[in-house]
Enzyme design. Structure first.
Site, PDB file in Angstrom:
ATOM      1  N   ILE A 155       0.839  -1.206   0.000  1.00  0.00           N
ATOM      2  CA  ILE A 155       0.000   0.000   0.000  1.00  0.00           C
ATOM      3  C   ILE A 155       0.874   1.256   0.000  1.00  0.00           C
ATOM      4  CG2 ILE A 155      -1.717   1.303   1.322  1.00  0.00           C
ATOM      5  CD1 ILE A 155      -2.772  -1.481   2.316  1.00  0.00           C
ATOM      6  N   ASP A 174      10.960   2.774   7.017  1.00  0.00           N
ATOM      7  CA  ASP A 174      10.577   1.356   7.040  1.00  0.00           C
ATOM      8  C   ASP A 174      11.825   0.580   7.448  1.00  0.00           C
ATOM      9  OD1 ASP A 174       9.941  -1.389   6.312  1.00  0.00           O
ATOM     10  OD2 ASP A 174       8.363  -0.611   5.019  1.00  0.00           O
ATOM     11  N   PRO A 203       2.085  -2.248   9.545  1.00  0.00           N
ATOM     12  CA  PRO A 203       1.166  -3.063  10.353  1.00  0.00           C
ATOM     13  C   PRO A 203       1.228  -2.676  11.827  1.00  0.00           C
ATOM     14  CG  PRO A 203       3.117  -4.325   9.769  1.00  0.00           C
ATOM     15  CD  PRO A 203       3.276  -2.996   9.128  1.00  0.00           C
ATOM     16  N   ARG A 231      -3.828   0.978  11.068  1.00  0.00           N
ATOM     17  CA  ARG A 231      -4.499   0.433  12.240  1.00  0.00           C
ATOM     18  C   ARG A 231      -4.529   1.522  13.303  1.00  0.00           C
ATOM     19  NH1 ARG A 231      -6.278  -2.750   9.361  1.00  0.00           N
ATOM     20  NH2 ARG A 231      -6.188  -5.015   9.413  1.00  0.00           N
ATOM     21  N   ASP A 255      -8.981   6.666   9.150  1.00  0.00           N
ATOM     22  CA  ASP A 255      -9.870   5.593   8.694  1.00  0.00           C
ATOM     23  C   ASP A 255      -9.957   4.493   9.742  1.00  0.00           C
ATOM     24  OD1 ASP A 255     -11.547   4.335   6.715  1.00  0.00           O
ATOM     25  OD2 ASP A 255      -9.943   2.871   6.457  1.00  0.00           O
ATOM     26  N   GLU A 260     -11.862   1.116  17.865  1.00  0.00           N
ATOM     27  CA  GLU A 260     -12.929   1.016  16.850  1.00  0.00           C
ATOM     28  C   GLU A 260     -13.758  -0.256  16.924  1.00  0.00           C
ATOM     29  OE1 GLU A 260     -10.437   0.972  13.220  1.00  0.00           O
ATOM     30  OE2 GLU A 260     -11.203  -1.044  12.836  1.00  0.00           O
ATOM     31  N   HIS A 292     -13.200   2.635   8.817  1.00  0.00           N
ATOM     32  CA  HIS A 292     -12.388   1.521   8.286  1.00  0.00           C
ATOM     33  C   HIS A 292     -12.915   1.116   6.902  1.00  0.00           C
ATOM     34  CE1 HIS A 292      -9.487  -1.734   9.836  1.00  0.00           C
ATOM     35  NE2 HIS A 292      -9.476  -1.764   8.521  1.00  0.00           N
TER      36      HIS A 292
HETATM   37  P1  NAI Z   1       2.737  -4.902   3.665  1.00  0.00           P
HETATM   38  O1  NAI Z   1       3.043  -6.044   4.536  1.00  0.00           O
HETATM   39  O2  NAI Z   1       2.862  -5.047   2.184  1.00  0.00           O
HETATM   40  O3  NAI Z   1       3.636  -3.643   4.092  1.00  0.00           O
HETATM   41  C1  NAI Z   1       3.845  -3.250   5.422  1.00  0.00           C
HETATM   42  C2  NAI Z   1       5.168  -2.528   5.480  1.00  0.00           C
HETATM   43  O4  NAI Z   1       5.333  -2.012   6.793  1.00  0.00           O
HETATM   44  C3  NAI Z   1       6.373  -3.436   5.176  1.00  0.00           C
HETATM   45  O5  NAI Z   1       7.197  -2.860   4.194  1.00  0.00           O
HETATM   46  C4  NAI Z   1       7.069  -3.524   6.517  1.00  0.00           C
HETATM   47  O6  NAI Z   1       8.471  -3.654   6.392  1.00  0.00           O
HETATM   48  C5  NAI Z   1       6.687  -2.193   7.132  1.00  0.00           C
HETATM   49  N1  NAI Z   1       6.916  -2.137   8.565  1.00  0.00           N
HETATM   50  C6  NAI Z   1       6.976  -3.167   9.460  1.00  0.00           C
HETATM   51  N2  NAI Z   1       7.265  -2.686  10.684  1.00  0.00           N
HETATM   52  C7  NAI Z   1       7.427  -1.350  10.545  1.00  0.00           C
HETATM   53  C8  NAI Z   1       7.768  -0.303  11.453  1.00  0.00           C
HETATM   54  N3  NAI Z   1       8.048  -0.558  12.736  1.00  0.00           N
HETATM   55  N4  NAI Z   1       7.833   0.953  10.976  1.00  0.00           N
HETATM   56  C9  NAI Z   1       7.586   1.217   9.673  1.00  0.00           C
HETATM   57  N5  NAI Z   1       7.281   0.271   8.768  1.00  0.00           N
HETATM   58  C10 NAI Z   1       7.187  -0.991   9.204  1.00  0.00           C
HETATM   59  O7  NAI Z   1       1.264  -4.434   4.057  1.00  0.00           O
HETATM   60  P2  NAI Z   1       0.248  -3.567   3.209  1.00  0.00           P
HETATM   61  O8  NAI Z   1      -0.586  -4.444   2.368  1.00  0.00           O
HETATM   62  O9  NAI Z   1       0.977  -2.446   2.579  1.00  0.00           O
HETATM   63  O10 NAI Z   1      -0.717  -3.029   4.374  1.00  0.00           O
HETATM   64  C11 NAI Z   1      -0.244  -2.142   5.365  1.00  0.00           C
HETATM   65  C12 NAI Z   1      -1.274  -2.057   6.470  1.00  0.00           C
HETATM   66  O11 NAI Z   1      -2.451  -1.437   5.978  1.00  0.00           O
HETATM   67  C13 NAI Z   1      -1.760  -3.424   6.985  1.00  0.00           C
HETATM   68  O12 NAI Z   1      -0.900  -3.928   7.984  1.00  0.00           O
HETATM   69  C14 NAI Z   1      -3.114  -3.097   7.549  1.00  0.00           C
HETATM   70  O13 NAI Z   1      -2.969  -2.819   8.926  1.00  0.00           O
HETATM   71  C15 NAI Z   1      -3.529  -1.825   6.814  1.00  0.00           C
HETATM   72  N6  NAI Z   1      -4.710  -2.021   5.990  1.00  0.00           N
HETATM   73  C16 NAI Z   1      -5.792  -1.211   6.197  1.00  0.00           C
HETATM   74  C17 NAI Z   1      -6.927  -1.345   5.428  1.00  0.00           C
HETATM   75  C18 NAI Z   1      -8.104  -0.443   5.599  1.00  0.00           C
HETATM   76  O14 NAI Z   1      -9.178  -0.734   5.044  1.00  0.00           O
HETATM   77  N7  NAI Z   1      -7.987   0.662   6.310  1.00  0.00           N
HETATM   78  C19 NAI Z   1      -7.019  -2.386   4.417  1.00  0.00           C
HETATM   79  C20 NAI Z   1      -5.791  -3.150   4.234  1.00  0.00           C
HETATM   80  C21 NAI Z   1      -4.713  -2.970   5.018  1.00  0.00           C
END
Ligand code: NAI
Length: 344
Positions: A155, A174, A203, A231, A255, A260, A292
């Site tokens: 994302i 990151d 996450p 989150r 969001d 929540e 959300h």
């Molecule tokens: P992803 O797993 O592809 O990317 C997450 C990134 O965060 C990774 O590059 C990881 O290295 C990084 N990360 C891990 N620990 C970290 C830290 N301490 N500081 C900074 N970066 C760190 O996940 P994706 O698909 O990009 O999703 C990200 C988040 O979006 C999900 O974990 C979920 O919580 C949230 N999400 C929210 C949605 C919504 O409807 N509001 C829908 C889908 C996801």
């Protein structure tokens, strides 16, 4: 035909799962209730469970499901902070939908930013009341401003591409940087001190819980805009509220919200909300709370239904579970999946 117990079911979920369930040979029993200790018994007689972000998959729930013979739980989400993986290990396989539409979430993050900055939410209400005054609606050009992106996974990377289209300068933090994307990585404190806008895309883990707190907020530029589509508990909401009141934070697009789970996705319009922090945040002219909904596009819902059903079919067919996650995967993304390409 295998039977699935589907928790926290909403009409927009049913549309897509009903379209696909027969081709995957599943019968689905939809429950509007969230999965928790009180409702887990409703899964009795099912072969698998389908859960969402605000369902509680803790040790007591896992124990109840396990005793009912359930060995597979499919999350129809990417995030999985609501699961006690240690309790699930060796009992219930947990699968998820690692990517369904990074565009849906990234585009929603930008929608929040544009709405907040150009005060579209306020203009919409004003002109409906034939109030055509522009007072208080001044925004700023995004072009040339600096945006800090925390988390550059699927994302975050799409969001960065969108930001670049607006002429924003992107800084990122990151702990696991991606290569070949020409992203400028800095420390979290440098990001906080240099960014005009901060958007969270990492996450929720023990390390990221309350990463935006009074200390990190104090490092930020005056008037910083914060967007959180990740989150809720990444942000200490009380500290954010104080920072908005003191004008340290110029605007916030949320969001997600740390408390929540009892509120989002439901209609409380006839109720007095007891959460004073949320009520105060919602009352601010420079705060937008969405429930959300960043994931909520047709494309994402279709992909969620398809991947969830494929994950479940793979389990019942004895195939590799490539979207399985366990506490070892969570610690190191290289869980060896030793047993027939399953975590256990
Ligand atoms: P992803 O797993 O592809 O990317 C997450 C990134 O965060 C990774 O590059 C990881 O290295 C990084 N990360 C891990 N620990 C970290 C830290 N301490 N500081 C900074 N970066 C760190 O996940 P994706 O698909 O990009 O999703 C990200 C988040 O979006 C999900 O974990 C979920 O919580 C949230 N999400 C929210 C949605 C919504 O409807 N509001 C829908 C889908 C996801």
């Amino acid at each position: 035909m295998k039977k699935l117990a589907f928790f926290d079911a909403k009409p927009y979920d049913k549309i897509w799962f009903d379209q696909l369930k027969e081709s995957y040979n599943f019968k689905i029993k939809y429950f509007e209730n969230k999965l928790n200790e009180d409702t887990a018994a409703m899964a009795a007689g099912s072969d698998g469970v389908v859960a969402f972000v605000n369902d509680t998959v803790d040790a007591p729930v896992i124990e109840t499901l396990y005793k009912q013979g359930i060995r597979i739980l499919a999350l129809r989400s990417a995030g999985y902070n609501n699961v006690d993986f240690k309790a699930a290990y060796n009992k219930i396989h947990v699968v998820r939908v690692p990517a369904y539409s990074p565009y849906a979430v990234a585009e929603h993050a930008m929608a929040l930013l544009l709405t907040l900055n150009r005060k579209i939410h306020r203009a919409y209400n004003r002109t409906r009341d034939y109030n055509f005054s522009l007072n208080g609606l001044t925004g700023f050009d995004l072009h040339g401003k600096t945006i800090g992106v925390v988390g550059t996974g699927k994302i975050g990377q799409v969001f960065i591409d969108i930001c670049r289209g607006f002429g924003l300068q992107v800084l990122a933090y990151d702990p696991f940087p991606v290569e070949g994307k020409q992203i400028e990585y800095v420390s979290l404190s440098e990001l906080c001190s240099k960014a005009d806008i901060i958007s969270l895309h990492c996450p929720l883990t023990k390390d990221t819980h309350h990463m935006i707190n009074s200390q990190t907020l104090s490092q930020m530029r005056d008037g910083v805009v914060i967007v959180n589509t990740s989150r809720g508990a990444l942000i200490d909401s009380e500290a954010l509220l104080e920072a908005i009141k003191s004008k340290k934070v110029g605007a916030a697009g949320l969001d997600v919200y740390e408390e929540e789970s009892e509120l989002f996705f439901e209609d409380f319009s006839n109720t007095i909300i007891q959460d004073d922090i949320l009520a105060r945040l919602v009352s601010m002219p420079n705060v937008i709370v969405t429930s959300h909904q960043a994931f909520l596009t047709n494309e994402a819902l279709h992909n969620i239904a398809e991947t969830t059903l494929k994950n479940l079919k793979s389990y019942f067919d004895g195939e590799e579970l490539k979207n399985e996650i366990c506490y070892q995967c969570d610690k190191a993304p290289t869980c060896e999946k030793k047993h027939a390409n399953r975590c256990f």
